[in-house]
Enzyme design. Structure first.
Site, PDB file in Angstrom:
ATOM      1  N   GLU A  93      50.716  63.525  87.503  1.00  0.00           N
ATOM      2  CA  GLU A  93      51.557  63.190  86.344  1.00  0.00           C
ATOM      3  C   GLU A  93      52.521  62.075  86.738  1.00  0.00           C
ATOM      4  OE1 GLU A  93      52.978  62.578  83.025  1.00  0.00           O
ATOM      5  OE2 GLU A  93      51.638  64.328  82.978  1.00  0.00           O
ATOM      6  N   ASP A 143      46.723  60.192  75.847  1.00  0.00           N
ATOM      7  CA  ASP A 143      47.203  59.302  74.788  1.00  0.00           C
ATOM      8  C   ASP A 143      45.994  58.688  74.086  1.00  0.00           C
ATOM      9  OD1 ASP A 143      48.295  57.204  73.255  1.00  0.00           O
ATOM     10  OD2 ASP A 143      49.989  57.020  74.621  1.00  0.00           O
TER      11      ASP A 143
END
Length: 238
Positions: A93, A143
């Site tokens: 991340e 995304d």
């Protein structure tokens, strides 16, 4: 949804390396997230390395290793690690508050089979993960870059999925999930022509959500509202 990587791709799906690599997204840490990083980074954090890690040394055993790209705040990843103690899990991340939240949740859950990177996913996969080291790669709700002119920024591109294939063992699985139907179609289009993969769907499209992937609050709410979620699973066959 999580920002899974700072990488971008051109129209042919070729990885465009950022000038001076990439920028980590610091974000604003809560006190709890900051404390979790201070307290738990040493036992659970992994540093990016230009040479591959020996994952059996990292975890102190030989086991199936599952890697998740862009784990967001880490709730699902921690739940999966807790539910499958026989497997080892790695999360990547770039958003620091997510890293802190994941470490805090893992500590609270008493999870010991989880490690995390705070780094760009493409670079970790290119340099720090050895070939054939992974049993499964997970990419959940990346995304979608839903505007057509931004589709080249989507992480699922031909070059990227070949990088993943090299890191999966034979029989290993690349598992994607998205709540954007257009992105699921894009994923299917890329994966259907990707050499060395086989779709695990019986009809050559999507698969039902496997039991090991937790239903997120966001997803459960979407289901109540009639929104769809699409899971795709492709196995490395060569």
């Amino acid at each position: 949804m999580s920002e899974v990587t700072t990488a971008e791709y051109n129209e042919e799906g070729k990885y465009l390396r950022k000038v001076k690599s990439f920028v980590l997204r610091e974000g604003r840490l809560t006190k709890g997230q900051e404390q979790a990083i201070e307290q738990y980074w040493a036992p659970m954090g992994l540093e990016y390395s230009a040479t591959p890690l020996d994952l059996s040394q990292v975890f102190g055993r030989h086991s199936d290793v599952v890697l998740e790209i862009g784990f967001g705040m880490g709730a699902s990843l921690v739940a999966m690690a807790k539910a499958a103690p026989e497997k080892d899990f790695i999360g990547i991340e770039v958003h620091k508050p997510g890293v802190g939240a994941c470490l805090a949740a893992a500590a609270e859950a008493g999870v010991s089979n989880l490690r995390v990177f705070h780094h760009d996913a493409v670079e970790v996969l290119q340099h720090t993960i050895a070939e054939g080291a992974l049993a499964r790669v997970q990419l959940f709700f990346p995304d979608p870059w839903h505007k057509k002119r931004h589709h080249k920024r989507r992480i699922v591109q031909p070059e990227f999925v070949q990088l993943l294939r090299s890191r999966l063992r034979i029989g290993g699985v690349f598992h994607m999930a998205t709540d954007w139907e257009n992105y699921s179609e894009h994923m299917l289009e890329v994966m259907n022509v990707a050499p060395g993969y086989k779709n695990q769907s019986v009809d050559g499209t999507v698969v039902p959500r496997p039991d090991y992937r937790p239903l997120t609050k966001f997803e459960a709410r979407g289901q109540r509202l009639g929104h769809g979620v699409w899971d795709l699973m492709f196995e490395r066959i060569e």
